[in-house]
Design an enzyme around this catalytic site. Structure first.
Site, PDB file in Angstrom:
ATOM      1  N   THR A 132      74.850  72.111   7.968  1.00  0.00           N
ATOM      2  CA  THR A 132      75.785  71.198   7.305  1.00  0.00           C
ATOM      3  C   THR A 132      75.844  71.454   5.810  1.00  0.00           C
ATOM      4  O   THR A 132      74.937  72.084   5.247  1.00  0.00           O
ATOM      5  CB  THR A 132      75.307  69.738   7.543  1.00  0.00           C
ATOM      6  OG1 THR A 132      76.289  68.829   7.039  1.00  0.00           O
ATOM      7  CG2 THR A 132      73.996  69.438   6.834  1.00  0.00           C
ATOM      8  N   GLY A 134      78.212  64.789  13.061  1.00  0.00           N
ATOM      9  CA  GLY A 134      78.674  63.401  13.110  1.00  0.00           C
ATOM     10  C   GLY A 134      77.819  62.412  12.363  1.00  0.00           C
ATOM     11  O   GLY A 134      77.751  61.246  12.757  1.00  0.00           O
ATOM     12  N   GLY A 135      77.128  62.832  11.281  1.00  0.00           N
ATOM     13  CA  GLY A 135      76.310  61.881  10.531  1.00  0.00           C
ATOM     14  C   GLY A 135      75.307  61.213  11.455  1.00  0.00           C
ATOM     15  O   GLY A 135      74.748  61.846  12.347  1.00  0.00           O
ATOM     16  N   SER A 176      67.591  63.049   7.479  1.00  0.00           N
ATOM     17  CA  SER A 176      68.754  63.544   8.218  1.00  0.00           C
ATOM     18  C   SER A 176      68.828  62.879   9.584  1.00  0.00           C
ATOM     19  O   SER A 176      67.859  62.286  10.061  1.00  0.00           O
ATOM     20  CB  SER A 176      68.627  65.054   8.399  1.00  0.00           C
ATOM     21  OG  SER A 176      69.602  65.514   9.314  1.00  0.00           O
ATOM     22  N   THR A 230      79.581  68.498   9.353  1.00  0.00           N
ATOM     23  CA  THR A 230      78.505  69.295   9.959  1.00  0.00           C
ATOM     24  C   THR A 230      79.017  70.124  11.141  1.00  0.00           C
ATOM     25  O   THR A 230      80.130  69.941  11.609  1.00  0.00           O
ATOM     26  CB  THR A 230      77.344  68.384  10.396  1.00  0.00           C
ATOM     27  OG1 THR A 230      77.019  67.510   9.347  1.00  0.00           O
ATOM     28  CG2 THR A 230      76.131  69.139  10.820  1.00  0.00           C
ATOM     29  N   ASP A 261      72.454  61.606   1.237  1.00  0.00           N
ATOM     30  CA  ASP A 261      71.768  61.042   2.407  1.00  0.00           C
ATOM     31  C   ASP A 261      70.552  60.208   2.003  1.00  0.00           C
ATOM     32  O   ASP A 261      69.994  59.482   2.831  1.00  0.00           O
ATOM     33  CB  ASP A 261      71.320  62.158   3.378  1.00  0.00           C
ATOM     34  CG  ASP A 261      72.441  62.570   4.321  1.00  0.00           C
ATOM     35  OD1 ASP A 261      73.522  61.962   4.279  1.00  0.00           O
ATOM     36  OD2 ASP A 261      72.236  63.511   5.116  1.00  0.00           O
ATOM     37  N   ARG A 288      66.147  71.851   5.444  1.00  0.00           N
ATOM     38  CA  ARG A 288      66.820  70.762   4.739  1.00  0.00           C
ATOM     39  C   ARG A 288      66.838  71.029   3.236  1.00  0.00           C
ATOM     40  O   ARG A 288      65.882  71.593   2.682  1.00  0.00           O
ATOM     41  CB  ARG A 288      66.048  69.475   5.013  1.00  0.00           C
ATOM     42  CG  ARG A 288      66.670  68.208   4.454  1.00  0.00           C
ATOM     43  CD  ARG A 288      67.986  67.896   5.119  1.00  0.00           C
ATOM     44  NE  ARG A 288      68.367  66.495   4.972  1.00  0.00           N
ATOM     45  CZ  ARG A 288      69.541  66.017   5.366  1.00  0.00           C
ATOM     46  NH1 ARG A 288      70.445  66.812   5.923  1.00  0.00           N
ATOM     47  NH2 ARG A 288      69.820  64.747   5.239  1.00  0.00           N
TER      48      ARG A 288
END
Ligand code: GLU
Length: 607
Positions: free
Chosen positions: A431, A497-498, A476, A413, A455, A111
């Site tokens: 992503t 897709g978030g 995330s 993503t 985010d 991340r």
């Protein structure tokens, strides 16, 4: 009752085994896209991704003796070429790995991190004292760019488990971007949708809008990225984290190359070379829950994927979904995910900064108590409150705590899944956050920087586990997942897709494991996403099939996106099922996002 996946697989083999493998490109002048097939069954290794060029590259690596990790990195690098608006070396992601030799599942948290100088009010416009307009203002910025984790993820994965060097793994993608790929309608549409953002920066408009929006069927080349991949392969990731590429990235974040062609405010960021030098991809244990005799492994925080999918499954396990009508089972699915999302909002953030009660969230006793909130005959009003992880005993009637705000952002993503002939499996979601990331291409380097820091919660609240903090990873939803049965992988999947990533992975698992669908049917089935909001977001086909019954139970629906737009679809799954005696079924989307690409090394049917 224990129903093994092998048993379910035998029952549904007839529908699962229809696919053929991806064929090599025909020998015509100029690049041709390999054919796209959504399902491929066979032996010797498998790859599933959203893109035929990327899947073909992964399969080629497997054919030449590479393993699942080699194929995953090569496929991911290729997605950085053909899906540059969804993923690439300017972003981050999460990789879940099953090692056949040790029979262990391990994960890499790649991340992005916040710079050390990031302020808690970074998303507040000093001119107005109010938050920046999220889209397109905040997302098109240096302040939203986190330190990229993808190159470190690739290097870490290859060092631990790969057989290729970074340079070898990047070579096919470098060749692909040099030669070019054929522009498909999705790439053209995404370029068009991002045109204003790209026009804001000289580097981005030079790369993506050189002759206007690229025409469908034309060839898109990115020689800068080819050079970048080659140099990254030759020098290793220290070129980025401790070297001159890092200096260029930090300079770009601090002073994006503005064209003056738009009025976007472009708040700048504070990333420094020291932030890059501090970055580490984290090798860490997965989350694990037992589900109907299987073991489901996912990504632990900083992603909320593993805890939220896992808690939902634990709640659902309190009921026998397979004995219900489809509508009843879907009612339980929607209610369980709302409950798990309430807990996600209340408790989950970067564990290096906040105390995340991962064990409690995945405790069966806790799930039993949360399941008390599900009324089989009526949907609870949303949002539902979070549970209390400090005190639970599995007995109904427990008091609830406060309400949480739903999280509804994001729709980009990419996910890929690979498996090799030795039984190793990789499930990898990566992503740059928004489609098009921050919109900023690093000048001369051919890749976009992420806008992952959006985010974080926009407004600072000291009680919020996902508040901005320097050096922190934003929460995330990415949910790369591997399912084992008796210690061997039987299913691996993930999706973009978030925050709908979580519900998409959950719904496909329920479809496959509880509702008796084959994997291709489980992936193709219409989707709905309940993230603890008043309305369930649903694809039109889901509404057509189930809305009448579910509305009578009290669910309220909002159709996903305008018809025909990419927002009308939820997720884009890439999955592999592993059957007895080395049989593999790779499955991609048949239609969503223009259809994905599944392939196996030695197909059972077809050529
Ligand atoms: N940034 C999102 C996350 O990590 C993923 C982006 C998306 O899929 O839209 O949850």
């Amino acid at each position: 009752m224990r129903r093994t996946l092998a048993t379910i697989l035998v029952a549904s083999t007839a529908t699962a085994a229809l696919g053929v493998s991806v064929a090599p490109s025909p020998a015509k002048p100029g690049p041709q896209p390999p054919p796209k097939v959504p399902t491929a069954t066979g032996y010797g290794g498998a790859v599933s991704s959203v893109d035929p060029d990327a899947t073909a590259i992964g399969l080629d690596v497997l054919r030449r003796g590479g393993n699942a990790v080699d194929a995953a990195v090569a496929t991911a690098a290729a997605l950085g070429v053909t899906e540059p608006y969804s993923a690439g070396m300017g972003g981050g992601g999460y990789l879940v790995h099953y090692d056949a030799r040790s029979r262990r599942v391990t994960t890499i948290d790649g991340r992005e991190t916040a710079p050390a100088a990031m302020r808690s009010d970074a998303f507040i416009d000093p001119a107005t004292g109010a938050p920046y307009r999220f889209t397109p203002d905040l997302v098109t910025s240096g302040v939203s760019v986190g330190v990229p984790g993808t190159p470190a993820t690739w290097e870490t994965a290859l060092r631990r488990w790969g057989s290729l060097s970074l340079s070898q793994a990047l070579r096919p993608a470098a060749r692909l971007t040099q030669r070019g790929f054929v522009v498909d309608p999705t790439f053209a549409l995404q370029t068009k949708e991002n045109a204003e953002r790209f026009r804001t920066f000289t580097s981005s408009s030079d790369l993506f809008l050189a002759d206007g929006v690229p025409a469908v069927g034309s060839t898109f080349r990115n020689p800068d990225l080819a050079r970048t991949y080659r140099q990254l392969g030759a020098q290793g990731t220290s070129w980025l984290y401790r070297g001159s590429l890092g200096a260029e990235v930090a300079a770009t974040v601090q002073a994006p190359p503005l064209s003056g062609d738009t009025d976007l405010p472009v708040p700048v960021g504070d990333m420094t070379r020291a932030d890059l030098a501090r970055y580490r991809a984290l090798v860490q244990a997965p989350t694990r829950v037992g589900y109907r005799g299987l073991d489901v492994f996912g990504m632990a925080p900083s992603s909320s994927g593993g805890t939220t999918v896992g808690e939902s499954l634990n709640i659902l396990e309190q009921s026998d979904l397979s004995a219900m009508t489809t509508e009843q089972a879907l009612h339980h699915y929607l209610e369980a995910s709302a409950l798990a999302f309430a807990d996600r909002g209340r408790y989950v953030g970067d564990p290096a900064f906040v105390d995340v009660p991962t064990r409690d969230l995945l405790d069966d006793v806790y799930a039993k108590e949360r399941a008390c909130e599900i009324d089989p005959a009526a949907a609870a009003p949303k949002p539902v409150p979070a549970g209390d992880v400090r005190s639970y005993d599995g007995v109904c009637d427990a008091p609830a705590t406060e309400e949480v705000q739903p999280d509804t952002r994001g729709m980009s993503t990419t996910h890929l899944t690979t498996a090799d002939r030795w039984g190793n499996v990789v499930s990898y979601t990566l992503t740059i956050e928004q489609t098009g990331g921050s919109g900023i291409v690093v000048p001369g380097r051919g890749f976009l920087l992420n806008n992952e820091l959006t985010d974080f919660s926009t407004v600072y609240d000291p009680a919020d586990p996902n508040r901005i903090q320097p050096g922190k990873r934003p929460r995330s939803s990415m949910s790369p997942t591997i399912v084992l049965e008796d210690g061997r992988p039987v299913l691996a999947l993930g999706s973009p897709g978030g925050s709908t990533i979580i519900t998409t992975v959950l719904q496909v698992l329920v479809n496959r494991l509880d509702l008796g669908m084959s994997l291709p049917a489980a992936v193709a089935a219409p989707r709905a996403s309940q993230r603890n909001t008043a309305n369930v977001t649903a694809e039109q086909a889901f509404l057509d099939a189930y809305a009448a019954t579910l509305t009578s139970l009290g669910h309220r629906f909002a159709v996903a996106g305008p018809p025909g737009s990419s927002a009308s679809e939820i997720g884009a799954v890439a999955a592999i099922e592993l059957g007895p005696r080395g049989r593999m079924t790779a499955v991609a989307e048949p239609t969503r996002r223009g259809g994905g690409a599944a392939g196996v090394v030695r197909p059972t049917l077809g050529r």
